[in-house]
Design a protein around this motif. Structure first.
Motif, PDB file in Angstrom:
ATOM      1  N   VAL A 106      -3.481  38.181  37.103  1.00 46.25           N
ATOM      2  CA  VAL A 106      -2.805  37.066  38.160  1.00 46.25           C
ATOM      3  C   VAL A 106      -2.143  36.068  37.383  1.00 46.25           C
ATOM      4  O   VAL A 106      -2.698  35.570  36.600  1.00 46.25           O
ATOM      5  CB  VAL A 106      -4.039  36.932  38.954  1.00 46.25           C
ATOM      6  CG1 VAL A 106      -3.763  35.608  39.796  1.00 46.25           C
ATOM      7  CG2 VAL A 106      -4.908  37.806  39.718  1.00 46.25           C
ATOM      8  N   ALA A 107      -0.862  35.783  38.050  1.00 46.31           N
ATOM      9  CA  ALA A 107      -0.168  34.757  37.409  1.00 46.31           C
ATOM     10  C   ALA A 107      -0.050  33.636  38.097  1.00 46.31           C
ATOM     11  O   ALA A 107       0.438  33.650  39.216  1.00 46.31           O
ATOM     12  CB  ALA A 107       1.222  35.400  37.042  1.00 46.31           C
ATOM     13  N   SER A 108      -0.323  32.277  37.421  1.00 43.24           N
ATOM     14  CA  SER A 108      -0.106  31.150  38.243  1.00 43.24           C
ATOM     15  C   SER A 108       1.169  30.569  38.210  1.00 43.24           C
ATOM     16  O   SER A 108       1.373  29.471  38.833  1.00 43.24           O
ATOM     17  CB  SER A 108      -1.464  30.225  38.194  1.00 43.24           C
ATOM     18  OG  SER A 108      -1.340  29.797  36.707  1.00 43.24           O
ATOM     19  N   CYS A 109       2.020  31.194  37.117  1.00 45.25           N
ATOM     20  CA  CYS A 109       3.201  30.240  36.775  1.00 45.25           C
ATOM     21  C   CYS A 109       4.257  31.308  36.633  1.00 45.25           C
ATOM     22  O   CYS A 109       3.985  32.281  36.190  1.00 45.25           O
ATOM     23  CB  CYS A 109       3.069  29.434  35.603  1.00 45.25           C
ATOM     24  SG  CYS A 109       4.404  28.619  35.099  1.00 45.25           S
ATOM     25  N   ALA A 110       5.546  30.984  37.049  1.00 45.92           N
ATOM     26  CA  ALA A 110       6.579  32.056  36.609  1.00 45.92           C
ATOM     27  C   ALA A 110       7.884  30.864  36.355  1.00 45.92           C
ATOM     28  O   ALA A 110       7.906  30.081  37.321  1.00 45.92           O
ATOM     29  CB  ALA A 110       7.002  33.025  37.554  1.00 45.92           C
ATOM     30  N   LEU A 111       8.564  31.151  35.438  1.00 43.83           N
ATOM     31  CA  LEU A 111       9.642  30.356  34.985  1.00 43.83           C
ATOM     32  C   LEU A 111      10.926  31.445  35.097  1.00 43.83           C
ATOM     33  O   LEU A 111      10.967  32.422  34.692  1.00 43.83           O
ATOM     34  CB  LEU A 111       9.801  29.890  33.612  1.00 43.83           C
ATOM     35  CG  LEU A 111       8.758  28.807  33.251  1.00 43.83           C
ATOM     36  CD1 LEU A 111       8.764  28.626  31.683  1.00 43.83           C
ATOM     37  CD2 LEU A 111       9.067  27.276  33.980  1.00 43.83           C
ATOM     38  N   VAL A 112      11.932  30.670  35.798  1.00 42.52           N
ATOM     39  CA  VAL A 112      13.140  31.485  35.729  1.00 42.52           C
ATOM     40  C   VAL A 112      14.036  30.691  34.833  1.00 42.52           C
ATOM     41  O   VAL A 112      14.677  29.614  34.961  1.00 42.52           O
ATOM     42  CB  VAL A 112      13.744  31.479  37.217  1.00 42.52           C
ATOM     43  CG1 VAL A 112      15.252  32.170  37.396  1.00 42.52           C
ATOM     44  CG2 VAL A 112      12.853  32.201  38.199  1.00 42.52           C
ATOM     45  N   ARG A 113      14.733  31.572  33.917  1.00 39.61           N
ATOM     46  CA  ARG A 113      15.744  31.329  33.212  1.00 39.61           C
ATOM     47  C   ARG A 113      16.949  31.022  33.858  1.00 39.61           C
ATOM     48  O   ARG A 113      17.508  31.817  34.756  1.00 39.61           O
ATOM     49  CB  ARG A 113      15.635  32.273  31.896  1.00 39.61           C
ATOM     50  CG  ARG A 113      16.735  31.767  30.765  1.00 39.61           C
ATOM     51  CD  ARG A 113      16.680  32.900  29.560  1.00 39.61           C
ATOM     52  NE  ARG A 113      15.266  32.997  29.193  1.00 39.61           N
ATOM     53  CZ  ARG A 113      14.514  32.808  28.341  1.00 39.61           C
ATOM     54  NH1 ARG A 113      14.779  31.426  27.784  1.00 39.61           N
ATOM     55  NH2 ARG A 113      13.192  33.232  28.179  1.00 39.61           N
ATOM     56  N   LYS A 114      17.897  30.111  33.226  1.00 40.11           N
ATOM     57  CA  LYS A 114      18.987  29.915  33.725  1.00 40.11           C
ATOM     58  C   LYS A 114      20.083  31.061  33.442  1.00 40.11           C
ATOM     59  O   LYS A 114      20.005  31.619  32.554  1.00 40.11           O
ATOM     60  CB  LYS A 114      20.101  28.600  33.336  1.00 40.11           C
ATOM     61  CG  LYS A 114      19.228  27.294  33.953  1.00 40.11           C
ATOM     62  CD  LYS A 114      19.861  25.937  33.252  1.00 40.11           C
ATOM     63  CE  LYS A 114      19.114  24.827  33.383  1.00 40.11           C
ATOM     64  NZ  LYS A 114      19.817  23.581  32.854  1.00 40.11           N
ATOM     65  N   LEU A 115      21.137  31.471  34.709  1.00 44.66           N
ATOM     66  CA  LEU A 115      22.001  32.579  34.315  1.00 44.66           C
ATOM     67  C   LEU A 115      23.224  31.765  33.281  1.00 44.66           C
ATOM     68  O   LEU A 115      23.507  30.626  33.365  1.00 44.66           O
ATOM     69  CB  LEU A 115      22.799  32.728  35.458  1.00 44.66           C
ATOM     70  CG  LEU A 115      22.114  33.957  36.419  1.00 44.66           C
ATOM     71  CD1 LEU A 115      22.794  34.040  37.844  1.00 44.66           C
ATOM     72  CD2 LEU A 115      22.128  35.059  35.740  1.00 44.66           C
ATOM     73  N   PRO A 116      23.739  32.445  32.633  1.00 45.33           N
ATOM     74  CA  PRO A 116      24.917  32.144  31.585  1.00 45.33           C
ATOM     75  C   PRO A 116      26.132  31.936  32.622  1.00 45.33           C
ATOM     76  O   PRO A 116      26.354  32.663  33.692  1.00 45.33           O
ATOM     77  CB  PRO A 116      25.197  33.306  30.609  1.00 45.33           C
ATOM     78  CG  PRO A 116      23.947  34.011  30.603  1.00 45.33           C
ATOM     79  CD  PRO A 116      23.166  34.031  31.934  1.00 45.33           C
ATOM     80  N   ALA A 117      27.092  30.941  32.244  1.00 46.27           N
ATOM     81  CA  ALA A 117      28.209  30.619  33.019  1.00 46.27           C
ATOM     82  C   ALA A 117      28.833  31.916  33.756  1.00 46.27           C
ATOM     83  O   ALA A 117      29.303  31.887  34.739  1.00 46.27           O
ATOM     84  CB  ALA A 117      29.008  29.604  32.474  1.00 46.27           C
ATOM     85  N   LYS A 118      29.126  32.847  32.638  1.00 49.04           N
ATOM     86  CA  LYS A 118      30.068  33.953  32.929  1.00 49.04           C
ATOM     87  C   LYS A 118      29.411  34.888  33.776  1.00 49.04           C
ATOM     88  O   LYS A 118      30.016  35.423  34.901  1.00 49.04           O
ATOM     89  CB  LYS A 118      30.543  34.735  31.906  1.00 49.04           C
ATOM     90  CG  LYS A 118      29.511  35.127  31.036  1.00 49.04           C
ATOM     91  CD  LYS A 118      29.997  35.702  29.630  1.00 49.04           C
ATOM     92  CE  LYS A 118      28.732  36.065  28.524  1.00 49.04           C
ATOM     93  NZ  LYS A 118      29.480  36.307  27.379  1.00 49.04           N
TER      94      LYS A 118
END
Length: 155
Positions: A106-118
């Motif tokens: 069970v995960a109480s947190c998730a981070l989404v990394r930014k997409l590279p510009a291209k």
């Protein structure tokens, strides 16, 4: 009529976001597929300590654990995200979040990394729309001390 919150001001002017739960789902699934996801509070804290400018969203679910230390970590994580302009999205269920991100625990947190510009130019319009709905939602509540809870779809 005095409007006290940004939510009240935006609702009075007709601005609102719709489909936030399904947009959150699409964003999480895309990030999972592209390996841009960091799942779990300890992993999130470690990743943010190293490169906070690489993340765009932090999804927080209610903790299953009522432990004081866990709550303190969540509060500090939220403050850190605010300081580094990472959008915080509170979701209704750690179980649903865990299923979406395919976490074995069970995960109480998730981070989404930014997409590279291209990669941004090549991503689908559905993903771009989902992310823009999330950004609008987060901007709407940016200054609010208590973020609204987004209901994630069951599947």
């Amino acid at each position: 009529m005095v409007l006290n919150s940004s939510y009240e001001r935006n609702m009075a002017t007709g601005f609102h976001t719709v489909g936030v739960g399904s947009s959150a789902r699409k964003t999480l699934l895309s990030a999972l597929e592209e390996k841009r996801l960091v799942v779990g509070l300890p992993s999130a804290i470690r990743s943010l300590a190293v490169e906070p400018d690489k993340f765009s969203f932090c999804f927080l679910a209610p903790s299953e654990n009522d432990e004081c230390g866990g709550h303190m970590q969540e509060v500090l994580l939220e403050a850190f995200c605010f300081e580094h302009e990472i959008y915080i999205i509170r979701v209704d269920s750690a179980d649903k979040l865990s299923r979406l991100v395919q976490s074995p625990v069970v995960a109480s947190c998730a981070l989404v990394r930014k997409l590279p510009a291209k990669k941004i130019r090549r991503m689908s319009s559905a993903y771009r729309r989902s992310e823009s709905i999330l950004v609008e939602h987060c901007e709407l509540y940016w200054e609010e001390p208590h973020k609204p809870v987004v209901k994630l779809p069951e599947k």
